[in-house]
Design an enzyme around this catalytic site. Structure first.
Site, PDB file in Angstrom:
ATOM      1  N   ASN A  89       0.850  -1.201   0.000  1.00  0.00           N
ATOM      2  CA  ASN A  89       0.000   0.000   0.000  1.00  0.00           C
ATOM      3  C   ASN A  89       0.884   1.249   0.000  1.00  0.00           C
ATOM      4  O   ASN A  89       2.113   1.152  -0.034  1.00  0.00           O
ATOM      5  CB  ASN A  89      -0.957  -0.019   1.190  1.00  0.00           C
ATOM      6  CG  ASN A  89      -0.206  -0.080   2.502  1.00  0.00           C
ATOM      7  OD1 ASN A  89       0.529   0.840   2.849  1.00  0.00           O
ATOM      8  ND2 ASN A  89      -0.349  -1.185   3.215  1.00  0.00           N
ATOM      9  N   ASP A 111      -4.015  -6.307   4.718  1.00  0.00           N
ATOM     10  CA  ASP A 111      -5.071  -7.118   5.337  1.00  0.00           C
ATOM     11  C   ASP A 111      -5.095  -8.533   4.776  1.00  0.00           C
ATOM     12  O   ASP A 111      -5.615  -9.441   5.406  1.00  0.00           O
ATOM     13  CB  ASP A 111      -6.439  -6.451   5.094  1.00  0.00           C
ATOM     14  CG  ASP A 111      -6.577  -5.196   5.941  1.00  0.00           C
ATOM     15  OD1 ASP A 111      -6.228  -5.257   7.136  1.00  0.00           O
ATOM     16  OD2 ASP A 111      -6.990  -4.149   5.403  1.00  0.00           O
ATOM     17  N   PRO A 126      -2.674 -11.820  10.087  1.00  0.00           N
ATOM     18  CA  PRO A 126      -3.021 -11.690  11.507  1.00  0.00           C
ATOM     19  C   PRO A 126      -3.315 -10.234  11.855  1.00  0.00           C
ATOM     20  O   PRO A 126      -2.625  -9.334  11.363  1.00  0.00           O
ATOM     21  CB  PRO A 126      -1.753 -12.171  12.236  1.00  0.00           C
ATOM     22  CG  PRO A 126      -0.664 -12.145  11.224  1.00  0.00           C
ATOM     23  CD  PRO A 126      -1.294 -12.258   9.867  1.00  0.00           C
ATOM     24  N   ILE A 132      -2.683  -7.657  14.147  1.00  0.00           N
ATOM     25  CA  ILE A 132      -1.687  -7.451  15.212  1.00  0.00           C
ATOM     26  C   ILE A 132      -2.285  -6.621  16.346  1.00  0.00           C
ATOM     27  O   ILE A 132      -2.144  -6.928  17.526  1.00  0.00           O
ATOM     28  CB  ILE A 132      -0.440  -6.736  14.631  1.00  0.00           C
ATOM     29  CG1 ILE A 132       0.082  -7.507  13.423  1.00  0.00           C
ATOM     30  CG2 ILE A 132       0.631  -6.566  15.698  1.00  0.00           C
ATOM     31  CD1 ILE A 132       1.038  -6.717  12.542  1.00  0.00           C
ATOM     32  N   LYS A 159     -13.974   0.307  14.935  1.00  0.00           N
ATOM     33  CA  LYS A 159     -12.685  -0.383  15.167  1.00  0.00           C
ATOM     34  C   LYS A 159     -12.273  -0.274  16.638  1.00  0.00           C
ATOM     35  O   LYS A 159     -11.739  -1.220  17.207  1.00  0.00           O
ATOM     36  CB  LYS A 159     -11.592   0.213  14.273  1.00  0.00           C
ATOM     37  CG  LYS A 159     -11.709  -0.253  12.830  1.00  0.00           C
ATOM     38  CD  LYS A 159     -10.715   0.402  11.894  1.00  0.00           C
ATOM     39  CE  LYS A 159     -11.071   0.023  10.450  1.00  0.00           C
ATOM     40  NZ  LYS A 159     -10.326   0.739   9.451  1.00  0.00           N
ATOM     41  N   LYS A 183     -12.055  -3.936  18.305  1.00  0.00           N
ATOM     42  CA  LYS A 183     -10.707  -4.414  18.643  1.00  0.00           C
ATOM     43  C   LYS A 183     -10.380  -4.185  20.127  1.00  0.00           C
ATOM     44  O   LYS A 183      -9.295  -4.491  20.569  1.00  0.00           O
ATOM     45  CB  LYS A 183      -9.659  -3.716  17.757  1.00  0.00           C
ATOM     46  CG  LYS A 183      -9.823  -3.995  16.262  1.00  0.00           C
ATOM     47  CD  LYS A 183      -8.577  -3.643  15.459  1.00  0.00           C
ATOM     48  CE  LYS A 183      -8.839  -3.726  13.961  1.00  0.00           C
ATOM     49  NZ  LYS A 183      -7.631  -3.780  13.148  1.00  0.00           N
TER      50      LYS A 183
HETATM   51  O1  PMT Z   1       2.895   6.126   6.542  1.00  0.00           O
HETATM   52  P1  PMT Z   1       2.325   7.431   6.034  1.00  0.00           P
HETATM   53  O2  PMT Z   1       2.509   7.619   4.561  1.00  0.00           O
HETATM   54  O3  PMT Z   1       2.796   8.616   6.852  1.00  0.00           O
HETATM   55  O4  PMT Z   1       0.724   7.355   6.232  1.00  0.00           O
HETATM   56  C1  PMT Z   1       0.189   7.309   7.515  1.00  0.00           C
HETATM   57  C2  PMT Z   1      -0.976   6.303   7.624  1.00  0.00           C
HETATM   58  C3  PMT Z   1      -2.139   6.784   6.796  1.00  0.00           C
HETATM   59  C4  PMT Z   1      -0.536   4.919   7.129  1.00  0.00           C
HETATM   60  C5  PMT Z   1      -1.342   6.217   9.155  1.00  0.00           C
HETATM   61  O5  PMT Z   1      -1.691   7.493   9.609  1.00  0.00           O
HETATM   62  C6  PMT Z   1      -2.482   5.259   9.392  1.00  0.00           C
HETATM   63  O6  PMT Z   1      -3.653   5.587   9.321  1.00  0.00           O
HETATM   64  N1  PMT Z   1      -2.150   3.962   9.671  1.00  0.00           N
HETATM   65  C7  PMT Z   1      -3.135   2.880   9.790  1.00  0.00           C
HETATM   66  C8  PMT Z   1      -3.570   2.513   8.399  1.00  0.00           C
HETATM   67  C9  PMT Z   1      -4.475   1.324   8.382  1.00  0.00           C
HETATM   68  O7  PMT Z   1      -4.061   0.306   7.902  1.00  0.00           O
HETATM   69  O8  PMT Z   1      -5.624   1.451   8.977  1.00  0.00           O
HETATM   70  P2  PMT Z   1      -6.706   0.239   9.070  1.00  0.00           P
HETATM   71  O9  PMT Z   1      -7.976   0.947   9.296  1.00  0.00           O
HETATM   72  O10 PMT Z   1      -6.635  -0.649   7.907  1.00  0.00           O
HETATM   73  O11 PMT Z   1      -6.252  -0.583  10.331  1.00  0.00           O
HETATM   74  C10 PMT Z   1      -6.704  -0.252  11.639  1.00  0.00           C
HETATM   75  C11 PMT Z   1      -5.628  -0.506  12.652  1.00  0.00           C
HETATM   76  O12 PMT Z   1      -5.339  -1.906  12.741  1.00  0.00           O
HETATM   77  C12 PMT Z   1      -4.304   0.163  12.363  1.00  0.00           C
HETATM   78  O13 PMT Z   1      -3.800   0.634  13.602  1.00  0.00           O
HETATM   79  C13 PMT Z   1      -3.421  -0.948  11.803  1.00  0.00           C
HETATM   80  O14 PMT Z   1      -2.034  -0.753  12.125  1.00  0.00           O
HETATM   81  C14 PMT Z   1      -3.967  -2.160  12.559  1.00  0.00           C
HETATM   82  N2  PMT Z   1      -3.864  -3.426  11.810  1.00  0.00           N
HETATM   83  C15 PMT Z   1      -4.551  -3.585  10.643  1.00  0.00           C
HETATM   84  C16 PMT Z   1      -4.489  -4.807   9.997  1.00  0.00           C
HETATM   85  C17 PMT Z   1      -3.711  -5.851  10.557  1.00  0.00           C
HETATM   86  N3  PMT Z   1      -3.616  -7.029   9.940  1.00  0.00           N
HETATM   87  N4  PMT Z   1      -3.050  -5.648  11.691  1.00  0.00           N
HETATM   88  C18 PMT Z   1      -3.109  -4.462  12.333  1.00  0.00           C
HETATM   89  O15 PMT Z   1      -2.478  -4.298  13.383  1.00  0.00           O
END
Ligand code: PMT
Length: 404
Positions: A210, A279, A305, A307, A337, A341
């Site tokens: 991504n 994901d 997974p 995390i 979320k 979570k």
């Molecule tokens: O890195 P940059 O270019 O500065 O951009 C910053 C960012 C947009 C990446 C950052 O600010 C951000 O939003 N990070 C989380 C992005 C994300 O994947 O969000 P999500 O809604 O898909 O996931 C929700 C949360 O679960 C996140 O904290 C993610 O780290 C965590 N997660 C998601 C999937 C997974 N398999 N394991 C996780 O731990």
């Protein structure tokens, strides 16, 4: 530790013979990676030219409050919002008197009244002026308002007298400004931060990933280290250098990231998941480069997974902060979320218009079960420091025995 990298400093210069030293100050602040915008009073322009300061700062110098062109570009409110800190060096007796009594009759004094950022003063004046009870009363008033003074130093003065009133040397001022970014808010606390993307292989030459640059997560790790925390940064592939005083563990896939997090989570006080973890991953990874054919191909994917959810559900786990990157339904999706979570807090960012992924700036809506706060659009470094303050406040509220 260099805390000045990417910091936005408004340098106010007031009238006094020491104004010539502010030219060297600009140069030294920029050498440390700070962005400097200079605001000069009319009296300062009698001692040193705006052109000199413009050449050294690489930015137009601001001198007038009621200048339509300047206000349209970056007026006093924008400058106040832009700054991480305002340093006035040299600060004359007259300027300190105005500041102490809330007078706003020029750009610099108005800017200081409008700013919510820390205000640092480096006084410089004749020793009798400094010792005068009027000045000393003003100094006491300013210090009660948490305005920080650096100096003055004692010694020979340009007027031929000897005593207190000399501007500190630029090298000392740079050190003080640098130190002003250090707080001990999270001293000796253990933080684990994830950042960047993960890569999930398709075959030896292709992967799913991504747009995350890692910048938001790295800024969070750096901001936490500035508050005295021990920080481990688990980072997916990025082009960034590790922040100072942060231990970086490099990983590639979501599974690697999960393993690195779980191997280090014991004793962690706060876990912040800023990584954009893929994901899904391929169920089967090709051993050889998959050959192109005339038809399309279908990749069978399975979930990686989660995390963050795994850490949040640990018995006696850390204070857990997630991120949510959303293109629509920002608050509803982030709240969902937060609950599903079982997080302590979530920082939601709207993706698009140059915010969220890749860019220099972001804005965050930080949510917890019964509240939240909006962190307005700013450089990721500034936002990260604000986020760490919010996280620390909530962490101590939940764990009062941890003290601060
Ligand atoms: O890195 P940059 O270019 O500065 O951009 C910053 C960012 C947009 C990446 C950052 O600010 C951000 O939003 N990070 C989380 C992005 C994300 O994947 O969000 P999500 O809604 O898909 O996931 C929700 C949360 O679960 C996140 O904290 C993610 O780290 C965590 N997660 C998601 C999937 C997974 N398999 N394991 C996780 O731990």
């Amino acid at each position: 530790m260099n805390n000045l990298h990417h910091k936005r400093i408004v340098l106010g210069v007031t009238g006094g013979i020491a104004a010539y030293k502010s030219a060297d100050l600009v140069r030294r602040l920029r050498e440390q990676g700070a962005e400097v915008r200079v605001v000069m009073t009319r009296a300062a322009c009698e001692f040193i030219t705006p052109l000199t300061m413009q050449a050294l700062s690489g930015k137009p110098v601001h001198t007038e409050l009621l200048d339509h062109r300047a206000e349209a570009a970056m007026g006093h409110i924008e400058l106040a919002r832009w700054s991480d800190v305002i340093l006035v060096a040299p600060a004359s007796a007259n300027f300190m008197a105005k500041l102490a009594h809330g007078q706003a009759d020029d750009l610099l004094s108005t800017l200081c009244l409008a700013a919510a950022t820390p205000l640092l003063l480096a006084p410089a004046m004749n020793q009798r002026m400094w010792l005068n009870p009027a000045t000393q009363d003003n100094v006491a008033l300013l210090q009660r308002r948490a305005i920080t003074l650096f100096g003055p130093a004692e010694g020979d003065q340009a007027c031929g007298e000897t005593g207190p009133g000399r501007l500190l040397e630029p090298v000392e001022l740079v050190r003080h400004v640098n130190d002003s970014f250090e707080t001990q808010l999270l001293a000796a606390k253990k933080l684990l931060v994830t950042a960047g993307p993960t890569r999930e292989d398709i075959d030896p030459v292709r992967y799913i990933s991504n747009r995350s640059s890692g910048r938001m997560g790295y800024a969070v790790a750096r901001a936490a280290a500035e508050t005295g925390a021990d920080v481990i940064l688990v980072s997916g592939p990025t082009a960034l250098d590790p922040p100072e005083r942060v231990r970086r563990l490099d990983v590639i896939t979501a599974r690697d990231m999960r393993d690195a997090v779980m191997a280090n989570v014991a004793d962690t006080d706060i876990f912040i998941a800023a990584a954009a973890v893929a994901d899904y991953r391929c169920i089967q990874i090709g051993d050889q480069k998959i050959k192109k054919t005339n038809t399309g191909i279908t990749l069978a994917l399975e979930k990686t997974p989660d995390i963050l959810a795994e850490v949040a559900n640990l018995p006696d786990g850390p204070f857990t902060v997630g991120f949510a990157a959303e293109t629509e339904g920002l608050i509803e999706n982030a709240r969902s979320k937060l609950r599903s979570k079982k997080l302590d807090m979530i920082a939601a960012n709207q993706v698009g218009n140059g915010l969220g992924f890749e860019g220099d700036e972001n804005s965050l809506q930080v949510l917890w079960e019964d509240g939240g706060v909006v962190l307005e659009q700013a450089l990721k470094e500034k936002l990260a420091r604000q986020l760490i303050n919010v996280v620390a406040e909530r962490f101590y509220e939940k764990n009062p025995a941890q003290g601060h």
